[in-house]
Design a protein around this motif. Structure first.
Motif, PDB file in Angstrom:
ATOM      1  N   LEU A 109      -4.296  26.655  -1.223  1.00 11.32           N
ATOM      2  CA  LEU A 109      -3.800  28.002  -1.510  1.00 11.32           C
ATOM      3  C   LEU A 109      -4.021  28.932  -0.322  1.00 11.32           C
ATOM      4  O   LEU A 109      -3.179  29.806  -0.045  1.00 11.32           O
ATOM      5  CB  LEU A 109      -4.477  28.562  -2.753  1.00 11.32           C
ATOM      6  N   SER A 110      -5.131  28.761   0.387  1.00 12.50           N
ATOM      7  CA  SER A 110      -5.414  29.608   1.555  1.00 12.50           C
ATOM      8  C   SER A 110      -4.358  29.420   2.625  1.00 12.50           C
ATOM      9  O   SER A 110      -3.939  30.384   3.283  1.00 12.50           O
ATOM     10  CB  SER A 110      -6.796  29.282   2.124  1.00 12.50           C
ATOM     11  N   LEU A 111      -3.917  28.182   2.800  1.00 14.24           N
ATOM     12  CA  LEU A 111      -2.878  27.898   3.782  1.00 14.24           C
ATOM     13  C   LEU A 111      -1.580  28.611   3.421  1.00 14.24           C
ATOM     14  O   LEU A 111      -0.923  29.224   4.271  1.00 14.24           O
ATOM     15  CB  LEU A 111      -2.658  26.392   3.865  1.00 14.24           C
ATOM     16  N   LEU A 112      -1.216  28.555   2.138  1.00 11.73           N
ATOM     17  CA  LEU A 112      -0.006  29.236   1.682  1.00 11.73           C
ATOM     18  C   LEU A 112      -0.152  30.749   1.787  1.00 11.73           C
ATOM     19  O   LEU A 112       0.785  31.451   2.185  1.00 11.73           O
ATOM     20  CB  LEU A 112       0.307  28.833   0.240  1.00 11.73           C
ATOM     21  N   ALA A 113      -1.331  31.250   1.439  1.00 10.71           N
ATOM     22  CA  ALA A 113      -1.561  32.694   1.475  1.00 10.71           C
ATOM     23  C   ALA A 113      -1.447  33.242   2.896  1.00 10.71           C
ATOM     24  O   ALA A 113      -0.956  34.353   3.115  1.00 10.71           O
ATOM     25  CB  ALA A 113      -2.940  33.015   0.898  1.00 10.71           C
ATOM     26  N   ARG A 114      -1.900  32.452   3.874  1.00 10.52           N
ATOM     27  CA  ARG A 114      -1.861  32.893   5.260  1.00 10.52           C
ATOM     28  C   ARG A 114      -0.429  33.170   5.706  1.00 10.52           C
ATOM     29  O   ARG A 114      -0.155  34.143   6.413  1.00 10.52           O
ATOM     30  CB  ARG A 114      -2.484  31.815   6.153  1.00 10.52           C
ATOM     31  N   TYR A 115       0.505  32.321   5.272  1.00  5.31           N
ATOM     32  CA  TYR A 115       1.907  32.498   5.657  1.00  5.31           C
ATOM     33  C   TYR A 115       2.573  33.638   4.889  1.00  5.31           C
ATOM     34  O   TYR A 115       3.599  34.166   5.319  1.00  5.31           O
ATOM     35  CB  TYR A 115       2.688  31.210   5.421  1.00  5.31           C
ATOM     36  N   SER A 116       2.002  34.028   3.775  1.00  3.56           N
ATOM     37  CA  SER A 116       2.611  35.068   2.933  1.00  3.56           C
ATOM     38  C   SER A 116       1.925  36.422   3.066  1.00  3.56           C
ATOM     39  O   SER A 116       2.294  37.368   2.371  1.00  3.56           O
ATOM     40  CB  SER A 116       2.572  34.625   1.465  1.00  3.56           C
ATOM     41  N   GLY A 117       0.900  36.506   3.912  1.00  2.00           N
ATOM     42  CA  GLY A 117       0.218  37.774   4.124  1.00  2.00           C
ATOM     43  C   GLY A 117      -0.695  38.169   2.986  1.00  2.00           C
ATOM     44  O   GLY A 117      -0.949  39.357   2.780  1.00  2.00           O
ATOM     45  N   MET A 118      -1.213  37.168   2.243  1.00  2.00           N
ATOM     46  CA  MET A 118      -2.122  37.454   1.135  1.00  2.00           C
ATOM     47  C   MET A 118      -3.540  37.030   1.499  1.00  2.00           C
ATOM     48  O   MET A 118      -3.759  36.299   2.468  1.00  2.00           O
ATOM     49  CB  MET A 118      -1.641  36.744  -0.136  1.00  2.00           C
ATOM     50  N   GLY A 119      -4.511  37.501   0.714  1.00  2.00           N
ATOM     51  CA  GLY A 119      -5.902  37.254   1.036  1.00  2.00           C
ATOM     52  C   GLY A 119      -6.678  36.565  -0.068  1.00  2.00           C
ATOM     53  O   GLY A 119      -6.111  36.085  -1.057  1.00  2.00           O
ATOM     54  N   ASP A 120      -8.016  36.557   0.083  1.00  2.00           N
ATOM     55  CA  ASP A 120      -8.888  35.861  -0.852  1.00  2.00           C
ATOM     56  C   ASP A 120      -8.796  36.409  -2.271  1.00  2.00           C
ATOM     57  O   ASP A 120      -8.904  35.657  -3.241  1.00  2.00           O
ATOM     58  CB  ASP A 120     -10.338  35.944  -0.371  1.00  2.00           C
ATOM     59  N   ASP A 145      -6.203  37.551  -3.796  1.00  2.00           N
ATOM     60  CA  ASP A 145      -5.011  36.993  -4.437  1.00  2.00           C
ATOM     61  C   ASP A 145      -5.262  35.547  -4.873  1.00  2.00           C
ATOM     62  O   ASP A 145      -4.838  35.132  -5.953  1.00  2.00           O
ATOM     63  CB  ASP A 145      -3.824  37.037  -3.466  1.00  2.00           C
ATOM     64  N   ILE A 146      -5.963  34.791  -4.044  1.00  2.00           N
ATOM     65  CA  ILE A 146      -6.280  33.403  -4.372  1.00  2.00           C
ATOM     66  C   ILE A 146      -7.206  33.336  -5.586  1.00  2.00           C
ATOM     67  O   ILE A 146      -6.976  32.567  -6.521  1.00  2.00           O
ATOM     68  CB  ILE A 146      -6.920  32.698  -3.163  1.00  2.00           C
ATOM     69  N   ASP A 147      -8.255  34.158  -5.553  1.00  2.00           N
ATOM     70  CA  ASP A 147      -9.217  34.157  -6.658  1.00  2.00           C
ATOM     71  C   ASP A 147      -8.540  34.511  -7.982  1.00  2.00           C
ATOM     72  O   ASP A 147      -8.805  33.889  -9.015  1.00  2.00           O
ATOM     73  CB  ASP A 147     -10.344  35.153  -6.368  1.00  2.00           C
ATOM     74  N   ALA A 148      -7.688  35.527  -7.947  1.00  2.38           N
ATOM     75  CA  ALA A 148      -7.014  35.968  -9.172  1.00  2.38           C
ATOM     76  C   ALA A 148      -6.107  34.872  -9.719  1.00  2.38           C
ATOM     77  O   ALA A 148      -6.070  34.622 -10.934  1.00  2.38           O
ATOM     78  CB  ALA A 148      -6.207  37.233  -8.898  1.00  2.38           C
ATOM     79  N   ALA A 149      -5.380  34.174  -8.835  1.00  2.00           N
ATOM     80  CA  ALA A 149      -4.462  33.126  -9.270  1.00  2.00           C
ATOM     81  C   ALA A 149      -5.231  31.945  -9.860  1.00  2.00           C
ATOM     82  O   ALA A 149      -4.847  31.393 -10.901  1.00  2.00           O
ATOM     83  CB  ALA A 149      -3.591  32.674  -8.111  1.00  2.00           C
ATOM     84  N   LEU A 150      -6.330  31.554  -9.202  1.00  2.00           N
ATOM     85  CA  LEU A 150      -7.136  30.434  -9.716  1.00  2.00           C
ATOM     86  C   LEU A 150      -7.736  30.762 -11.081  1.00  2.00           C
ATOM     87  O   LEU A 150      -7.786  29.905 -11.968  1.00  2.00           O
ATOM     88  CB  LEU A 150      -8.245  30.097  -8.722  1.00  2.00           C
ATOM     89  N   LYS A 151      -8.167  31.993 -11.244  1.00  2.00           N
ATOM     90  CA  LYS A 151      -8.721  32.405 -12.525  1.00  2.00           C
ATOM     91  C   LYS A 151      -7.653  32.397 -13.612  1.00  2.00           C
ATOM     92  O   LYS A 151      -7.898  31.965 -14.749  1.00  2.00           O
ATOM     93  CB  LYS A 151      -9.350  33.793 -12.402  1.00  2.00           C
ATOM     94  N   THR A 152      -6.461  32.843 -13.275  1.00  2.00           N
ATOM     95  CA  THR A 152      -5.375  32.912 -14.252  1.00  2.00           C
ATOM     96  C   THR A 152      -5.015  31.539 -14.797  1.00  2.00           C
ATOM     97  O   THR A 152      -4.740  31.381 -15.988  1.00  2.00           O
ATOM     98  CB  THR A 152      -4.124  33.554 -13.620  1.00  2.00           C
ATOM     99  N   VAL A 153      -5.049  30.514 -13.939  1.00  2.00           N
ATOM    100  CA  VAL A 153      -4.672  29.169 -14.384  1.00  2.00           C
ATOM    101  C   VAL A 153      -5.885  28.318 -14.753  1.00  2.00           C
ATOM    102  O   VAL A 153      -5.763  27.112 -14.982  1.00  2.00           O
ATOM    103  CB  VAL A 153      -3.835  28.438 -13.309  1.00  2.00           C
ATOM    104  N   ASP A 154      -7.052  28.950 -14.813  1.00  7.45           N
ATOM    105  CA  ASP A 154      -8.283  28.278 -15.241  1.00  7.45           C
ATOM    106  C   ASP A 154      -8.646  27.101 -14.323  1.00  7.45           C
ATOM    107  O   ASP A 154      -9.004  26.016 -14.781  1.00  7.45           O
ATOM    108  CB  ASP A 154      -8.152  27.809 -16.690  1.00  7.45           C
TER     109      ASP A 154
END
Length: 311
Positions: free
Chosen positions: A101-112, A114-123
């Protein structure tokens, strides 16, 4: 979340994709309204994935036009407002879920965050440090969904999101989709399971051999295609019973079932049907109106015989 236009979030007109002489998507015109959950349903190979690939620029239309979030040009700023899971999840097997997810976030201009929130949402927060190759199929599906949810997109395009999930996982997926719609996100998802998609979608579009053959709520589709009355007859000689039933006035068609026949005729024809069968020496064990499930309706809709000549 950045708001777009007040018009449809997805809009296509005559959208077509051909591979050689075969049309995978054939003259599809539809719209997906802001804030709704739109189900795209069809048998495997109906053209659902090809249609979704065109929506996000992964395939170029042969003919027709499309708009996503009010834009006909699918530029990076437009696509950053869209979260997608199309075809099977593709991640680096030796990297952890979080690293992918960090690799994808880097290309999309998102940060930690955003990653934490997405991981929490999908458990998946507690398994984010595990390598992708150790994930079950269901976990891989959830990581793909997490990648689509990063940054709270305005539009989610989900191709078979329940694939590989057990019943509890499917229930969790339905709840997650409802939560995304509640925050104002528009969702388009595909499935070959009409009963599953009916539980979460506001409207459904049915695709068959690349053509859109029906659009509406599941209740509207069921009413339209389920209007053909039929009587289920259980008896001892189905072949003879079918022959007798076909000769009766008001009978449109007859098909043999296990231990009986399905007679397409109005309910008030039951008396005459019973009399004719008994007179022919057939032992009738029961006659009742046939109660069809939503899946039965779907199978009838997508039968080639039912769709001959349908636009």
């Amino acid at each position: 979340m950045t708001q777009g236009t007040d018009g449809p979030v997805i809009e296509t007109s005559g959208l077509t994709k051909r591979f050689g002489g075969k049309s995978a998507v054939d003259d599809v015109t539809l719209d997906v309204r802001r804030g709704e959950v739109y189900g795209f349903v069809g048998l495997n190979g109906a053209g659902k994935t090809t249609f979704m690939r065109m929506l996000v620029g992964l395939a170029r239309p042969t003919a027709g036009s499309l708009k996503v979030l009010g834009h006909s040009r699918l530029t990076n700023p437009v696509l950053r407002r869209v979260g997608t899971t199309i075809e099977r999840p593709a991640f680096y097997p030796g990297m952890t879920g979080r690293q992918n997810l960090s690799l994808l976030a880097r290309y999309s201009g998102m940060g930690d965050a955003d990653i934490d929130a997405a991981l929490k949402t999908v458990d998946l927060a507690d398994r984010a440090g595990d390598r992708f190759r150790t994930y079950s199929l269901g976990m891989k599906q959830r990581l793909a969904l997490a990648s689509a949810l990063m940054g709270e997109p305005e539009l989610l395009i989900l191709d078979e999101p329940a694939n590989g999930l057990d019943p509890s996982g499917m229930a969790a997926m339905r709840e997650l989709i409802r939560e995304q719609a509640a925050r104002g996100c528009t969702v388009m998802l595909s499935s070959h399971l009409l009963g599953e998609i009916a539980q979460v979608c506001d409207r459904v579009g049915v695709l068959h051999h690349g053509r859109l053959i029906a659009v509406g709520t599941t209740a509207e589709i069921e009413a339209q295609y389920g209007a053909r009355p039929a009587l289920l007859v259980t008896c001892d000689d189905t072949g003879k019973a079918a022959s007798v039933a076909r000769d009766l006035d008001g009978v449109q068609d007859v098909s043999e079932q296990d231990g009986g026949i399905l007679v397409y005729a109005p309910e008030d024809a039951a008396g005459a049907l019973n009399s004719a069968l008994v007179a022919a020496g057939i032992t009738v064990r029961g006659i009742r109106p046939n109660e069809r499930s939503l899946e039965d309706v779907f199978l009838e809709m997508t039968s080639d015989t039912a769709n001959e000549g349908r636009a």
